[in-house]
Structures are given as structure tokens and as C-alpha cells.
Write a protein that holds these residues in place. Sequence first.
Motif, PDB file in Angstrom:
ATOM      1  N   PRO A   1      21.351  48.993 -26.591  1.00 14.52           N
ATOM      2  CA  PRO A   1      22.423  48.145 -26.031  1.00 14.52           C
ATOM      3  C   PRO A   1      21.959  46.715 -25.789  1.00 14.52           C
ATOM      4  O   PRO A   1      22.693  45.753 -26.060  1.00 14.52           O
ATOM      5  CB  PRO A   1      22.768  48.833 -24.715  1.00 14.52           C
TER       6      PRO A   1
ATOM      7  N   ARG B   1      15.249  59.247 -28.636  1.00 14.22           N
ATOM      8  CA  ARG B   1      16.552  59.116 -28.000  1.00 14.22           C
ATOM      9  C   ARG B   1      16.498  58.199 -26.792  1.00 14.22           C
ATOM     10  O   ARG B   1      17.427  57.425 -26.550  1.00 14.22           O
ATOM     11  CB  ARG B   1      16.994  60.515 -27.570  1.00 14.22           C
ATOM     12  N   VAL B   2      15.377  58.269 -26.048  1.00 14.68           N
ATOM     13  CA  VAL B   2      15.261  57.409 -24.870  1.00 14.68           C
ATOM     14  C   VAL B   2      15.265  55.952 -25.290  1.00 14.68           C
ATOM     15  O   VAL B   2      15.962  55.115 -24.704  1.00 14.68           O
ATOM     16  CB  VAL B   2      13.929  57.656 -24.126  1.00 14.68           C
ATOM     17  N   MET B   3      14.458  55.652 -26.323  1.00 20.13           N
ATOM     18  CA  MET B   3      14.385  54.257 -26.744  1.00 20.13           C
ATOM     19  C   MET B   3      15.733  53.788 -27.252  1.00 20.13           C
ATOM     20  O   MET B   3      16.148  52.664 -26.991  1.00 20.13           O
ATOM     21  CB  MET B   3      13.325  54.095 -27.838  1.00 20.13           C
ATOM     22  N   GLU B   4      16.420  54.665 -27.961  1.00 18.38           N
ATOM     23  CA  GLU B   4      17.724  54.263 -28.461  1.00 18.38           C
ATOM     24  C   GLU B   4      18.643  53.907 -27.307  1.00 18.38           C
ATOM     25  O   GLU B   4      19.253  52.837 -27.280  1.00 18.38           O
ATOM     26  CB  GLU B   4      18.336  55.397 -29.289  1.00 18.38           C
ATOM     27  N   MET B   5      18.716  54.836 -26.331  1.00 12.28           N
ATOM     28  CA  MET B   5      19.673  54.604 -25.253  1.00 12.28           C
ATOM     29  C   MET B   5      19.272  53.438 -24.370  1.00 12.28           C
ATOM     30  O   MET B   5      20.126  52.745 -23.812  1.00 12.28           O
ATOM     31  CB  MET B   5      19.850  55.878 -24.420  1.00 12.28           C
ATOM     32  N   SER B   6      17.944  53.206 -24.229  1.00 14.93           N
ATOM     33  CA  SER B   6      17.516  52.129 -23.331  1.00 14.93           C
ATOM     34  C   SER B   6      17.573  50.761 -24.000  1.00 14.93           C
ATOM     35  O   SER B   6      18.029  49.787 -23.405  1.00 14.93           O
ATOM     36  CB  SER B   6      16.079  52.363 -22.854  1.00 14.93           C
ATOM     37  N   VAL B   7      17.070  50.699 -25.231  1.00 13.99           N
ATOM     38  CA  VAL B   7      16.824  49.393 -25.853  1.00 13.99           C
ATOM     39  C   VAL B   7      18.005  48.909 -26.677  1.00 13.99           C
ATOM     40  O   VAL B   7      18.339  47.732 -26.684  1.00 13.99           O
ATOM     41  CB  VAL B   7      15.558  49.458 -26.735  1.00 13.99           C
TER      42      VAL B   7
END
Lengths: 331, 281
Positions: free
Chosen positions: A168, A160-166
Motif C-alpha cells: 500500500p 504475505r506480510v511484506m505484501e500487506m505491509s509495504v
Amino acid sequence: MSDAPLSAPSGGIGRSARVAAVARGMGHRAGPVVAVVAVLVAIWYAACLPMNVGNTLLQAERAGAVVTPEGPAARRQMGSVALMAANPSLLPGAWSLERPRLPAPHQVAVALWDGVAGQSVTSARSLVYHAWVTLSATLLGFAIGTGLGILLAVGIVHSRVMEMSVMPWAIVSQTVPIIAIAPMIIVVLYSVGVQGIVPKAVISAYLSFFPVVVGMVTGFRSPDAMQLDLLRTYAATRAQIFGKLRLPASLPYLFASLKIGVAASLVGAIVAELPTGAQAGLGARLLAGSYYGQNIQIWAALFAAALLAAGLVGLIGLVERGLLARMGMGQ
Amino acid sequence: MSLVLVALLLWAGLWALNVRLANRSGPAGRGRRILVPVIFGITLLLVWELVVRGLDVPLVILPAPSVIAARFVGALPMLWADFVQTIVKGALSGYAMGCLAAFAVAILADRVEFLRRGLLPVGNFMAALPIVGTAPILVGWYGFDWQSKAAVVVVMVFFPVLVNTVAGLRDTSAMQRDLMRTYGASYAQTLLKLRLPAAMPFVFNGLKIATTLALIGAIVAEFFGSPTQGIGFRISTSVGQLALDTVWAEIVVAALAGSAFYGIIALIETRVTFWHPSHRR
């Protein structure tokens, strides 16, 4: 932003999955296509006349023909249509000039055929040789970019972190003409001692990277909640869900991304050959042709690049059809 | 070396912050959806800055973000001139002409069934080709100034917009078309009141794809010859002078322009296609 185009930075393919779906359902009747292509070729031949009329008359005058009005200076005052009307009998010369502004289709075809079949493949005049130089960089970069892109997509789907960070940033990157950094990459890599195929492959790789990331994240997410729930009731692990559901379900998206990515990679490799004045490759042919005003050479290189792109996309399409049919997903 | 260590610590710390933010229970609100990627972006910039300073990376390989920012601010008049030359004169004018032409041809192709059957495969094929390659030809025809760049942009944006618009114009159901027929609507009325609005999601998809293509076309065409300003010109000459801070400043301009251009089109899209399921709340 959820509807971001996969193809944005490619400079190549411009169609969405929805369009592809519509286009597929249209049947394969060749008649109208042949008619449209024939009309385009006819327009091309017709356009040669006004584009080349100045050079044609100049050459005819040098060869001793009677041209009205006499002298290039007097002709320069007139529009090309007026010149064509004044010298109708000399016009066919516009299709066989040595250095035309717009070469006729058959001249391009001859140059293309001569470049492909008329030269030994190791000669610097052979288009096969130049195409191979560009193709090898394209394929290396495409393999790297696709591989890294799929890896990042796997990470994004599972974290989830990678999704939200990368994610966009990956989407925003599609709106940016990232090809602009190509010249810099070439020069910087050259100054640290890397040259040859690698800098071109790096550019190809990053151009195919982002479309693949965005496409594959969509693909890995394509199984619906019902299917995921089913696997959860089977007590499937994350790895099993990935291998048995997400990966197979993502294949149609994978192939759509691959087609966009390979077209983007080819554009990247061609553009990468421009700023350094590379000696070989289709981009180098384009650049040399533009330096020396060899329009036939430019057109031949352009068509070679087009054939290469069409071949690569067609090849991926063939693999796609075969594989999806075996998996029961074909049409 | 210590700066690199700081960079690593900073990376770990901010990443841990992002992990906490992202994994907090409950649906992520708008604030967190923006905050997390922004923190990630800032982290990248800070690490870049610290690593470049810590390892004394020479300017000709990678300038630090602060150097780029200083160059950006210091060279604003030049960057603005380049922006006007490449984006406004080259890309925007070409974009407008290419999209209008594609739109007109699409409506014609939609009216004439034979033309549609012939044009759509050709358009799909053309959209997959490396059309930037026409740049040297068009620069040779129209000279070094913005006209040749606009011509390249026209060719590049034409096919994606054409293909998307033609596909969109067919995106009505038989039921909807029958309804229009029971109203006794003419071709023009059906087109204006039903099929064009229904085509808008497709049209905007094409327009959005075309924004990036327009910038790529305008910039790459300058590699083949340009007046002494323009983003592509400045990038290729500054690379030759190893003035990488200028190159990066131009890249920032191109990135900002690209995002803004795309954003404006996306904004218009949400206004025009407010009825579409993907925009409903």
C-alpha cells in the motif's frame, strides 16, 4: 487503487499498458507524423514573430533602420500584433536574434549541433560532456533503483506480510511528488561528505524504484491460477515456480517498468543538478541558461535531454523486442 | 544507545504482530487490509524517532518525526500560504487548463483520422520526455508568479491526458458502434452516449497520472524562480538555511496534497465508471 499508474512519479512517461497496446496496434505509417511535426515547426516559426518582435525592432533601430513608431518607449504601449503590422519588412529579423525570447528552430538546431559535434567532448561548452555527466548519474541510479525494486518485488510476491505491509505504501508513494526531497538529499549527503555522482544517483534510484516495484509485483503475479496449478502438480518448488514461470512471465512488465523507470531516473538526475548550482550536467546547463537569459542554450540543453530520454527508452525497447521475440512472446 | 535497542525490539515486536495478522487463515477483510500497513507505517515512524534520538543525529541531517510534527503545527499559517501558492494557484489551475485542452484536442484528433495518426505517436514520444526542463523557459516568459507554474503544469499534463483520451475513444467494439448505427445515431450522439462513457476508464487513468505530474511541475518550476512563498521555494531556501524541519514539514504538505488530489480523482472515477469490471463487487 488496484489500477494505480506505473508512471506517476516519473514526470516522464504517461501511458498505461492498455494505451501502449492500442498504440502498438496502429501500424507505422510515417506520413501523418511528418505532417504533424511539420505543422508544429511552422507554428513554432510563426510564434517567434510576436514573441521576439520587441527585441527585433530594437535591434533594427540601433542598426539604423526606420521603425514605426520610433523609440522603444512608444512601442512598449503597443501590442505585439500591432507592432508586427506596422513593420512587416523587419520581421524576418525575429528568426536570427542573438538573444531571442523564443529561438527559432534552426537556431536551436545549430546550437545543438554545435554543442554535440562542434566542441571537443571534454570542453565545458560541449553538450556531449554535460549529457555524459547526467547520463552517468542516471544509469548508476537506474541500476541501483531497478535492482532494489526487483528484489523488493520478489519479497512482496513471496511474503504475505511484506505484501500487506509495504505494497500500500509503494502505491501511495506514486501519488506523492517525491522529487520534492531531491534538494534535501543533495545537501544532507554533502554535509556527511558524499558528493559528486552519488547524490544524483540516489535521487535517480528512488525515482525509478517505486515504478519498478509496482510493475514487477504485477508482472510476477501475471501467471494465472491454471499455470500455477500445473507447476504445483509437477511438485515444483517455490524457487522453480519463480524461475520457470513467474520470472519469464514478468518480462513484458519488466520492460514496461524499465522504460518508465529510466525516464524517471533521467528527470531525477536533471532535477538533482538544480538546487546545488552544479557546474556540469544538463540540469546545470538549464539553470545557467535561465540565470543569464541564454534561451538558445536552454532550448539546446532541453533537446539534448529529450534526445537522451528518447535514446534510453528506445534502447530498452530494442532489447525488449529482441528478447521477447526469442522467447516467442513478440508480436 | 539503549533507545536504539528499544527501537530494534519494537521493530521485531510489531513485525511479529504483522506476521500474525497477515498469516491468519481466511481471506483478509477490509479491517486487516488497512490495519497491517498502518502498523507498518507507525513502526517506521517509531523506529525513526528512537534511532534519531538514540544516536543524537543532528537536525541538519535528519530531524525526528516529533520535531517535524511540532514544526508542522507551529508553521501552519506559512504552510497554508505555500499550499495555496503552489498547489491551488499553480498546480490546480494548470491541471484544469491542461486537461481541458488535451481533452478538446483528443476529440478533434478522434474526429480527424489523419490528425490522430500523426498526433498519437508525437504525443507518446512527448510523454516520455523530461518536460520539466521547459520550466526555465516558461518562468522566463511568464514571470515568477503562479502563471509560469501553471504554464509548466499545462505542458506536463497535456500529453498523458491526450494520449489516454485518444486511446480511450477507440475502445468500443464494432458491435457497439454498429448498434448505434442501426439506431440512426448521429456522430454527436454516438460520441456522447457510447464513446465518451466507454473512454472514461482511460481518461481517468490519464487524469490520475496527471495529478502527480501537476504537483511535480509546480514544485520544480519554483526552483527556477518564484515569489517568496510556495512549496518549492520554501524547500530550496530552507535547505540552504539547513532548516530541515521546515523542509520535512513542506514535504508532508506536498505528500498530503498529492494523495488527496489523487484520491479525489479516484473517487470521481469510481462514481463515473461504476459500470467498469474493475469497480464491480
